[in-house]
Structure formats: structure tokens, C-alpha cells
Design a protein around this motif. Structure first.
Motif, PDB file in Angstrom:
ATOM      1  N   ASP A 182      13.669  68.878   0.127  1.00 30.08           N
ATOM      2  CA  ASP A 182      14.472  69.018   1.330  1.00 30.08           C
ATOM      3  C   ASP A 182      15.907  69.426   0.977  1.00 30.08           C
ATOM      4  O   ASP A 182      16.268  69.527  -0.194  1.00 30.08           O
ATOM      5  CB  ASP A 182      14.463  67.727   2.159  1.00 30.08           C
ATOM      6  N   PHE A 183      16.688  69.650   2.015  1.00 23.39           N
ATOM      7  CA  PHE A 183      18.058  70.107   1.830  1.00 23.39           C
ATOM      8  C   PHE A 183      18.917  69.085   1.092  1.00 23.39           C
ATOM      9  O   PHE A 183      19.761  69.437   0.275  1.00 23.39           O
ATOM     10  CB  PHE A 183      18.680  70.457   3.188  1.00 23.39           C
ATOM     11  N   ALA A 184      18.701  67.802   1.361  1.00 26.64           N
ATOM     12  CA  ALA A 184      19.471  66.758   0.680  1.00 26.64           C
ATOM     13  C   ALA A 184      19.261  66.824  -0.830  1.00 26.64           C
ATOM     14  O   ALA A 184      20.203  66.640  -1.602  1.00 26.64           O
ATOM     15  CB  ALA A 184      19.080  65.380   1.214  1.00 26.64           C
ATOM     16  N   GLN A 185      18.031  67.115  -1.252  1.00 26.38           N
ATOM     17  CA  GLN A 185      17.740  67.206  -2.682  1.00 26.38           C
ATOM     18  C   GLN A 185      18.467  68.401  -3.306  1.00 26.38           C
ATOM     19  O   GLN A 185      18.973  68.304  -4.421  1.00 26.38           O
ATOM     20  CB  GLN A 185      16.227  67.308  -2.899  1.00 26.38           C
ATOM     21  N   ILE A 186      18.532  69.502  -2.590  1.00 28.71           N
ATOM     22  CA  ILE A 186      19.263  70.675  -3.090  1.00 28.71           C
ATOM     23  C   ILE A 186      20.705  70.299  -3.417  1.00 28.71           C
ATOM     24  O   ILE A 186      21.248  70.698  -4.435  1.00 28.71           O
ATOM     25  CB  ILE A 186      19.219  71.840  -2.070  1.00 28.71           C
ATOM     26  N   GLY A 187      21.320  69.511  -2.540  1.00 26.08           N
ATOM     27  CA  GLY A 187      22.721  69.130  -2.707  1.00 26.08           C
ATOM     28  C   GLY A 187      23.024  68.368  -3.981  1.00 26.08           C
ATOM     29  O   GLY A 187      24.168  68.345  -4.430  1.00 26.08           O
ATOM     30  N   HIS A 188      22.025  67.770  -4.613  1.00 23.81           N
ATOM     31  CA  HIS A 188      22.233  67.065  -5.876  1.00 23.81           C
ATOM     32  C   HIS A 188      22.339  68.035  -7.060  1.00 23.81           C
ATOM     33  O   HIS A 188      22.885  67.681  -8.098  1.00 23.81           O
ATOM     34  CB  HIS A 188      21.063  66.124  -6.167  1.00 23.81           C
ATOM     35  N   PHE A 189      21.797  69.236  -6.901  1.00 25.97           N
ATOM     36  CA  PHE A 189      21.644  70.119  -8.049  1.00 25.97           C
ATOM     37  C   PHE A 189      22.491  71.387  -8.025  1.00 25.97           C
ATOM     38  O   PHE A 189      22.610  72.056  -9.038  1.00 25.97           O
ATOM     39  CB  PHE A 189      20.166  70.485  -8.210  1.00 25.97           C
ATOM     40  N   VAL A 190      23.053  71.738  -6.864  1.00 24.98           N
ATOM     41  CA  VAL A 190      23.902  72.930  -6.788  1.00 24.98           C
ATOM     42  C   VAL A 190      25.165  72.621  -6.003  1.00 24.98           C
ATOM     43  O   VAL A 190      25.223  71.667  -5.235  1.00 24.98           O
ATOM     44  CB  VAL A 190      23.172  74.143  -6.151  1.00 24.98           C
ATOM     45  N   LEU A 191      26.167  73.463  -6.217  1.00 24.20           N
ATOM     46  CA  LEU A 191      27.439  73.346  -5.511  1.00 24.20           C
ATOM     47  C   LEU A 191      27.439  74.360  -4.366  1.00 24.20           C
ATOM     48  O   LEU A 191      27.208  75.548  -4.582  1.00 24.20           O
ATOM     49  CB  LEU A 191      28.595  73.623  -6.471  1.00 24.20           C
ATOM     50  N   LEU A 192      27.673  73.853  -3.158  1.00 24.95           N
ATOM     51  CA  LEU A 192      27.629  74.700  -1.968  1.00 24.95           C
ATOM     52  C   LEU A 192      28.984  74.719  -1.275  1.00 24.95           C
ATOM     53  O   LEU A 192      29.512  73.665  -0.922  1.00 24.95           O
ATOM     54  CB  LEU A 192      26.599  74.150  -0.972  1.00 24.95           C
ATOM     55  N   ASN A 193      29.541  75.922  -1.073  1.00 23.51           N
ATOM     56  CA  ASN A 193      30.718  76.014  -0.218  1.00 23.51           C
ATOM     57  C   ASN A 193      30.231  76.096   1.233  1.00 23.51           C
ATOM     58  O   ASN A 193      29.025  76.127   1.488  1.00 23.51           O
ATOM     59  CB  ASN A 193      31.617  77.198  -0.621  1.00 23.51           C
ATOM     60  N   ASN A 194      31.133  76.145   2.197  1.00 18.12           N
ATOM     61  CA  ASN A 194      30.737  76.108   3.609  1.00 18.12           C
ATOM     62  C   ASN A 194      29.844  77.265   4.026  1.00 18.12           C
ATOM     63  O   ASN A 194      28.838  77.067   4.718  1.00 18.12           O
ATOM     64  CB  ASN A 194      31.975  76.056   4.524  1.00 18.12           C
ATOM     65  N   SER A 195      30.170  78.487   3.616  1.00 20.87           N
ATOM     66  CA  SER A 195      29.358  79.637   4.028  1.00 20.87           C
ATOM     67  C   SER A 195      27.978  79.598   3.364  1.00 20.87           C
ATOM     68  O   SER A 195      26.965  79.907   4.005  1.00 20.87           O
ATOM     69  CB  SER A 195      30.069  80.962   3.750  1.00 20.87           C
ATOM     70  N   SER A 196      27.919  79.214   2.087  1.00 23.54           N
ATOM     71  CA  SER A 196      26.629  79.090   1.413  1.00 23.54           C
ATOM     72  C   SER A 196      25.790  77.983   2.045  1.00 23.54           C
ATOM     73  O   SER A 196      24.587  78.145   2.244  1.00 23.54           O
ATOM     74  CB  SER A 196      26.817  78.787  -0.074  1.00 23.54           C
ATOM     75  N   PHE A 197      26.430  76.883   2.376  1.00 19.85           N
ATOM     76  CA  PHE A 197      25.747  75.772   3.039  1.00 19.85           C
ATOM     77  C   PHE A 197      25.053  76.259   4.311  1.00 19.85           C
ATOM     78  O   PHE A 197      23.877  75.999   4.530  1.00 19.85           O
ATOM     79  CB  PHE A 197      26.758  74.665   3.371  1.00 19.85           C
ATOM     80  N   ARG A 198      25.786  76.996   5.144  1.00 21.63           N
ATOM     81  CA  ARG A 198      25.230  77.488   6.410  1.00 21.63           C
ATOM     82  C   ARG A 198      24.077  78.455   6.179  1.00 21.63           C
ATOM     83  O   ARG A 198      23.053  78.386   6.862  1.00 21.63           O
ATOM     84  CB  ARG A 198      26.320  78.131   7.257  1.00 21.63           C
TER      85      ARG A 198
END
Length: 187
Positions: free
Chosen positions: A51-67
Motif C-alpha cells: 500500500d501507499f503507507a509502505q511506499i513512504g518507508h522506502f522512498v522520499l516523496l515531495n508534494n508533486s511526486s506524492f500526488r
């Protein structure tokens, strides 16, 4: 998923096509994937995430990439992003320090990831010299039986085209490979 937890290498179906996968800390499995596919150290492996929460542990996301990632997942997209410190060095692109991430939209893959509780290090099951990825479980077993610990054949099929790969590591989307996912939102 004891096979994966015990450092086995598997072939499994996804929404785009079959993939090779192993546990995050499985160096031998990673080496075997490189050997099977004839990959060098510049290949971006993908962390197949539940899921998306798991992605957040492994990569760095700025606001535009997050969206962009949030709007495109789950689905047939692989995103190349700067890796967090949670990603083993041997998985990183040697110069860019990036890694691929993806959330599949496939029932069996999602069940595997939920049971495992961590991402699968993955790569498309595209053998050297072959124009298209392998799509039939029996065919994969026949070709790679001596190199894999399991071939998961869900019987419900999978896609036949690799993911669309989008590099977001420099802030602006760059399409590295047009595949199963629509590229219009990234152009």
C-alpha cells in the motif's frame, strides 16, 4: 510465504505481467535475479509494496511526486524515486541512489504482500533475448524450475505488458518505459 521468508526466489503474477521476487534482505535472491535477466548494477529493481503507507518507508516523496504516485496507484506503474535509508545499498542505482516502487492491482500479489508484511524486491520476468515477458506459469516453471524455489500460478492470469516506468527522482516526470499504464498524466 515461508519460501520467501526463507530466502527463496519466486515468480509471481502481477497486474502487468509475471515478476521475479525475493525478500528485501535476500542478497542471493537479488544476485540470482541479476543472473537470470543478465542485469547490471544500473538496473532499477522495484519494491513491490502492499500500500501507499509502505511506499513512504522506502522512498522520499515531495508534494508533486506524492500526488502523482497516489493518483496512479494501485496500477501498472513503477515509479523511480530517491531511496530512504531503509533501502539496502545493493538495491540502489549506483549514481542516483534511487529505487523503483510500485503497488500492484492484482489480488494474488496483494495477498502475498499482505502475508509477507514487507515489500518484495522485484523485476519483470523478461528473459534475455525475448521480446516479451513470460505470461504462463507452466512455461516459467519449465524454463526456470532449477533456478526458482516456486512459481505462483494464480490461474486467473496476469497482464502481458510490463509496467510503465516513470522517473520522478528529479522532480519532473520522465517516462523511461511506456508500458501497461496510460502515460498521458505524465507527459
Amino acid at each position: 510465504m515461508d519460501i520467501v521468508r526463507d530466502d527463496g526466489l519466486i515468480a509471481y503474477p502481477t497486474d502487468s505481467c509475471f515478476a521475479l521476487g525475493c525478500r528485501l534482505g535476500n542478497k542471493a535472491g537479488l544476485d540470482k535475479m541479476r543472473e537470470i535477466r543478465h542485469l547490471d548494477d544500473r538496473h532499477h529493481f522495484t519494491l513491490m509494496c502492499h500500500d501507499f503507507a509502505q511506499i513512504g518507508h522506502f522512498v522520499l516523496l515531495n508534494n508533486s511526486s506524492f500526488r502523482l504516485v497516489k493518483a496512479s496507484t494501485p496500477g501498472p506503474y513503477t515509479f523511480i524515486l530517491p531511496a530512504s535509508k531503509e533501502v539496502p545499498r545493493r538495491l540502489l542505482h549506483p549514481k542516483k541512489k534511487t529505487v523503483g516502487v510500485r503497488i500492484p492491482e492484482h489480488t494474488v500479489t496483494q495477498a502475498i504482500l499482505a502475508e509477507l508484511g514487507e515489500p518484495l524486491v522485484s523485476t519483470t520476468l523478461l528473459l534475455p533475448g525475448q521480446p516479451e515477458p513470460m505470461t504462463m506459469g507452466w512455461e516459467i516453471k519449465e524454463a526456470l524450475d532449477h533456478q526458482l524455489q516456486a512459481v505462483i500460478d494464480s490461474g486467473e492470469g496476469c497482464g502481458v505488458e510490463p509496467t510503465t516506468v516513470i522517473d520522478l527522482s528529479d522532480g519532473e516526470p520522465e517516462i523511461l518505459r511506456a508500458g501497461a499504464g496510460d502515460t498521458s498524466r505524465f507527459e
